[in-house]
Scaffold this motif. Structure first.
Motif, short mmCIF file in Angstrom:
data_model
loop_
_atom_site.label_atom_id
_atom_site.label_comp_id
_atom_site.label_asym_id
_atom_site.label_seq_id
_atom_site.Cartn_x
_atom_site.Cartn_y
_atom_site.Cartn_z
N ARG A 52 0.86 -1.19 0.00
CA ARG A 52 0.00 0.00 0.00
C ARG A 52 0.90 1.24 0.00
NH1 ARG A 52 -4.08 -0.21 4.67
NH2 ARG A 52 -4.85 -1.89 3.33
N ARG A 53 0.75 2.05 -1.04
CA ARG A 53 1.53 3.28 -1.15
C ARG A 53 0.64 4.47 -0.82
NH1 ARG A 53 6.47 2.39 -3.44
NH2 ARG A 53 6.73 0.30 -4.36
N ILE A 54 1.04 5.20 0.21
CA ILE A 54 0.27 6.37 0.67
C ILE A 54 1.12 7.61 0.41
CG2 ILE A 54 -0.86 7.46 2.63
CD1 ILE A 54 -1.03 4.69 3.93
N THR A 55 0.56 8.52 -0.39
CA THR A 55 1.31 9.72 -0.77
C THR A 55 0.62 10.98 -0.26
OG1 THR A 55 2.05 8.61 -2.80
CG2 THR A 55 2.34 11.00 -2.69
N LEU A 56 1.35 11.76 0.53
CA LEU A 56 0.87 13.09 0.91
C LEU A 56 0.97 13.95 -0.35
CD1 LEU A 56 2.82 13.56 4.28
CD2 LEU A 56 0.50 12.72 3.97
N ALA A 57 -0.16 14.43 -0.83
CA ALA A 57 -0.18 15.14 -2.11
C ALA A 57 -0.81 16.51 -1.96
CB ALA A 57 -0.95 14.31 -3.15
N ASP A 58 -0.33 17.25 -0.98
CA ASP A 58 -0.85 18.59 -0.71
C ASP A 58 0.31 19.58 -0.57
OD1 ASP A 58 -2.77 20.48 -0.31
OD2 ASP A 58 -3.29 19.87 1.72
N PRO A 59 1.16 19.69 -1.61
CA PRO A 59 2.36 20.52 -1.50
C PRO A 59 2.06 22.00 -1.26
CG PRO A 59 2.03 19.79 -3.77
CD PRO A 59 1.08 19.01 -2.92
N LYS A 60 0.86 22.47 -1.64
CA LYS A 60 0.53 23.88 -1.42
C LYS A 60 0.52 24.22 0.06
CE LYS A 60 -2.06 24.78 -5.66
NZ LYS A 60 -3.37 25.20 -6.24
N THR A 61 0.19 23.25 0.91
CA THR A 61 0.21 23.48 2.36
C THR A 61 1.46 22.86 2.99
OG1 THR A 61 -0.95 21.45 2.99
CG2 THR A 61 -2.30 23.35 2.39
N ARG A 62 2.45 22.53 2.13
CA ARG A 62 3.68 21.86 2.57
C ARG A 62 3.34 20.53 3.25
NH1 ARG A 62 8.18 25.37 3.30
NH2 ARG A 62 8.65 24.48 5.33
N ASN A 63 2.29 19.88 2.72
CA ASN A 63 1.83 18.59 3.24
C ASN A 63 1.60 18.66 4.76
OD1 ASN A 63 1.81 17.10 0.75
ND2 ASN A 63 4.04 17.11 0.84
#
Length: 280
Positions: free
Chosen positions: A36-47
């Motif tokens: 299971r690969r979980i990616t934080l994908a919210d770079p605008k809020t610096r994740n």
């Protein structure tokens, strides 16, 4: 009502949907062949680890699947995670909301430790405060030379007390005190020497090295890894005498598991083991 993104995830010939909040966090969850690969994908809020992101992460981590063998946690952008979203920690939000944020954070970090499968953090960027806490809570950490780690909460009047919980259990006291009391970052190489990171590689090597770790996990018996991970963390809180007493019992149990005997027999017979992946 929070709108959601639905992502179809393929595992073998099975499909299921993982829903993640769209309002603030973006989380990508993909599962295939037991990984299971979980990616934080919210770079605008610096994740940042907002309440919604913490809850989405927790749901993604603890989702039950008997075929799950390993979790890989990674992030988009130059910042792995900048920690808690400070906009949620103002007086306007109130103590009730603050309690929910830190309760959700504790649930996530404990969930990682209590998970039956290994969690591998794939870090290529900055991990600060609760972001550093997230890294420290993973079992294995592969980081690039571009990565750095810090607990700078004191700089904005909020000491990193909870990020320090897994940190002080990973690195020597003088290193954790330096990080927590000064807020100064340490490099990936310094983190490696201190024990916060498992291995440091170049950006070009990150994917291959992470896959090497995942493959090594997948090549082992699932219940044996589960047994080992649980005792590994449990014995850290024991005296050495108690650890040896319980460890001996764990070893005897492990040896008498089907996969324990299969491993011994395959070694004696000089062949590749054929794991049953059965608990007993």
């Amino acid at each position: 009502m929070i709108s959601v993104i639905q992502r179809s995830v393929r595992y073998g010939c099975r499909h299921f949907s993982v829903s993640t909040p769209r309002k603030n966090p973006r989380l990508i969850v993909e599962e295939t062949e037991g990984v299971r690969r979980i990616t934080l994908a919210d770079p605008k809020t610096r994740n940042s680890l907002s309440l919604e992101m913490l809850e989405a992460l927790h749901s993604a981590v603890v989702k039950t699947d008997p075929a799950l063998r390993c979790i890989v946690l990674e992030a988009e952008g130059k910042v792995f995670s900048a920690g808690h979203n400070l906009k949620e920690l103002t007086q306007k939000e109130g103590k009730g909301h603050h309690n929910r944020v830190f309760d959700a954070c504790a649930d996530l970090m404990l969930g990682l430790a209590n998970l039956r499968v290994p969690v591998v953090a794939k870090v290529d960027g900055v991990a600060t405060a609760a972001g550093c806490q997230l890294v420290a809570s993973c079992d294995i950490v592969i980081a690039t030379h571009n990565s750095s780690f810090s607990t700078p909460g004191g700089n904005v009047g909020i000491f990193c007390s909870t990020p320090g919980i897994p940190l002080v259990r990973c690195v020597p006291r003088k290193v954790s005190a330096h990080m927590l009391l000064t807020g100064l970052p340490i490099t990936a190489d310094e983190a490696l020497r201190a024990g916060l990171v498992s291995k440091v590689v170049t950006q070009e090597e990150l994917d291959a090295e992470t896959q090497k770790v995942v493959d090594a996990i997948l090549n082992k018996s699932s219940p044996v890894i589960t047994l080992g991970k649980r005792f590994m963390y449990r014995q850290m809180e024991m005296s050495i005498e108690e650890a040896y007493r319980e460890g001996s019992c764990v070893m005897v149990h492990n040896i008498n598991m089907k996969d324990g005997q299969e491993g011994i027999n395959s070694f004696i017979q000089k062949r590749k083991p054929n794991w049953t992946h059965e608990k007993d």
